[in-house]
Design a protein around this motif. Sequence first.
Motif, PDB file in Angstrom:
ATOM      1  N   TRP A  24      83.607  23.706  10.753  1.00 51.74           N
ATOM      2  CA  TRP A  24      84.100  24.071  12.078  1.00 51.74           C
ATOM      3  C   TRP A  24      85.588  23.810  12.094  1.00 51.74           C
ATOM      4  O   TRP A  24      86.029  22.710  11.813  1.00 51.74           O
ATOM      5  CB  TRP A  24      83.352  23.211  13.079  1.00 51.74           C
ATOM      6  N   VAL A 208      79.328  15.564  20.141  1.00 52.53           N
ATOM      7  CA  VAL A 208      79.700  16.857  19.564  1.00 52.53           C
ATOM      8  C   VAL A 208      80.225  16.670  18.147  1.00 52.53           C
ATOM      9  O   VAL A 208      79.879  17.426  17.227  1.00 52.53           O
ATOM     10  CB  VAL A 208      80.762  17.555  20.447  1.00 52.53           C
ATOM     11  N   GLU A 209      81.060  15.673  17.942  1.00 50.89           N
ATOM     12  CA  GLU A 209      81.603  15.427  16.610  1.00 50.89           C
ATOM     13  C   GLU A 209      80.486  15.092  15.623  1.00 50.89           C
ATOM     14  O   GLU A 209      80.526  15.494  14.449  1.00 50.89           O
ATOM     15  CB  GLU A 209      82.634  14.298  16.679  1.00 50.89           C
ATOM     16  N   TYR A 211      77.390  16.222  15.687  1.00 54.66           N
ATOM     17  CA  TYR A 211      76.741  17.488  15.330  1.00 54.66           C
ATOM     18  C   TYR A 211      77.624  18.295  14.375  1.00 54.66           C
ATOM     19  O   TYR A 211      77.142  18.917  13.433  1.00 54.66           O
ATOM     20  CB  TYR A 211      76.447  18.311  16.580  1.00 54.66           C
ATOM     21  N   ARG A 212      78.929  18.280  14.625  1.00 52.71           N
ATOM     22  CA  ARG A 212      79.843  19.028  13.766  1.00 52.71           C
ATOM     23  C   ARG A 212      79.842  18.482  12.343  1.00 52.71           C
ATOM     24  O   ARG A 212      79.739  19.225  11.370  1.00 52.71           O
ATOM     25  CB  ARG A 212      81.262  18.981  14.334  1.00 52.71           C
ATOM     26  N   ALA A 215      76.587  19.296  10.560  1.00 57.84           N
ATOM     27  CA  ALA A 215      76.532  20.690  10.143  1.00 57.84           C
ATOM     28  C   ALA A 215      77.451  20.953   8.956  1.00 57.84           C
ATOM     29  O   ALA A 215      77.101  21.697   8.036  1.00 57.84           O
ATOM     30  CB  ALA A 215      76.910  21.600  11.310  1.00 57.84           C
ATOM     31  N   ALA A 216      78.628  20.329   8.948  1.00 57.71           N
ATOM     32  CA  ALA A 216      79.585  20.562   7.877  1.00 57.71           C
ATOM     33  C   ALA A 216      79.085  20.033   6.539  1.00 57.71           C
ATOM     34  O   ALA A 216      79.444  20.556   5.487  1.00 57.71           O
ATOM     35  CB  ALA A 216      80.926  19.907   8.218  1.00 57.71           C
ATOM     36  N   ASP A 232      72.739  22.563  14.779  1.00 62.82           N
ATOM     37  CA  ASP A 232      73.708  21.559  15.234  1.00 62.82           C
ATOM     38  C   ASP A 232      74.958  22.175  15.850  1.00 62.82           C
ATOM     39  O   ASP A 232      75.480  21.669  16.847  1.00 62.82           O
ATOM     40  CB  ASP A 232      74.107  20.653  14.067  1.00 62.82           C
ATOM     41  N   LEU A 233      75.495  23.240  15.257  1.00 67.39           N
ATOM     42  CA  LEU A 233      76.704  23.838  15.812  1.00 67.39           C
ATOM     43  C   LEU A 233      76.429  24.499  17.157  1.00 67.39           C
ATOM     44  O   LEU A 233      77.311  24.552  18.019  1.00 67.39           O
ATOM     45  CB  LEU A 233      77.312  24.840  14.838  1.00 67.39           C
ATOM     46  N   ALA A 236      76.369  21.595  19.554  1.00 70.39           N
ATOM     47  CA  ALA A 236      77.745  21.159  19.781  1.00 70.39           C
ATOM     48  C   ALA A 236      78.445  22.086  20.766  1.00 70.39           C
ATOM     49  O   ALA A 236      79.099  21.636  21.717  1.00 70.39           O
ATOM     50  CB  ALA A 236      78.506  21.119  18.459  1.00 70.39           C
ATOM     51  N   ALA A 237      78.329  23.386  20.562  1.00 74.35           N
ATOM     52  CA  ALA A 237      78.996  24.351  21.439  1.00 74.35           C
ATOM     53  C   ALA A 237      78.454  24.269  22.857  1.00 74.35           C
ATOM     54  O   ALA A 237      79.208  24.360  23.842  1.00 74.35           O
ATOM     55  CB  ALA A 237      78.822  25.768  20.886  1.00 74.35           C
ATOM     56  N   LEU A 259      84.355  27.010  18.307  1.00 77.03           N
ATOM     57  CA  LEU A 259      83.029  26.822  18.895  1.00 77.03           C
ATOM     58  C   LEU A 259      82.955  27.279  20.342  1.00 77.03           C
ATOM     59  O   LEU A 259      81.868  27.535  20.848  1.00 77.03           O
ATOM     60  CB  LEU A 259      82.608  25.355  18.822  1.00 77.03           C
TER      61      LEU A 259
END
Length: 289
Positions: A24, A208-209, A211-212, A215-216, A232-233, A236-237, A259
């Motif tokens: 992201w 949110v971080e 989840y980011r 996902a990363a 997850d993204l 987060a969004a 996002l």
Amino acid sequence: MAHIPSAYAGLEWGRAVTRVGRAWVGLVVVVLVGGCGSSGGDADEVRPTDAKDSSSPPPGRAGFVVRYEEPASADRDAASFLRARRPMEAAVEALGAFVDPGREIAVVGRSCGGEGSAYDPETRRIQVCYDDLADERALFERGGHRPADDEVVAVVAETVYHEAGHALVDVLRLPFDERAEEDAADRFAALLLLRQGVDGERQLRAAVEEYRLSAAEADRADRDAKDEHAPDLVRAADHLCRLYGAAPDRNPDLANTSLLPRERVAGCAAEWTRARDAWLKDLAPILRR
């Protein structure tokens, strides 16, 4: 984060960290931080603590309560951190000021052996896993967040609120299927955090971080086909849109990012209002007056 309604008792419901194999870019997250599975654990290594270690509602009134079990040896540091920082107690206090579920719902810190944090409708308890805290801390540290104490606290808070959303779906017998219930539980977590103003907004950004970062690090092939959560993204969004919609003046940096693109930003205020009002309508019978 999962809830097994009785009708789905035969389904697997462990917390699945959604795997999305793309990074992201472009979202600035001010970090100061979410997990699901069935209750269980090693009976030889966990036992309830004394009642004096619990945080309970006033005598004669049902509600959310905090309890701790003795940790497995590998989880002692995480258990000590949880007791010292008291995010479960803070979450239970906020929940108790907001709703009266009419029954006791225990929020239990325990060693879960990798099962993941979850709400169990059979026992009416939310388990918060000591071992999850170690995993979350490692995730944040790999992402460059050192120390990660505040991030871990925020994850616990968001997790408790998410699982409390499942518990209230159970109490109110709301007619959700599994995926819709997971989405509703995420919206409830956002609602409880956003009720707390700037501090809650910081914790929501930290969720949110998480989840980011998850996902990363993940690969699409890792996603469990049975996982009822959104990717997850996506989660987060959705949290970012609710955050921006609730307080755009305090969160202008969230607008027009990878996002949260411009076309979605325009609808975030309405999206947040719908999410908030839907829960308030469902909670009307048990809201504190």
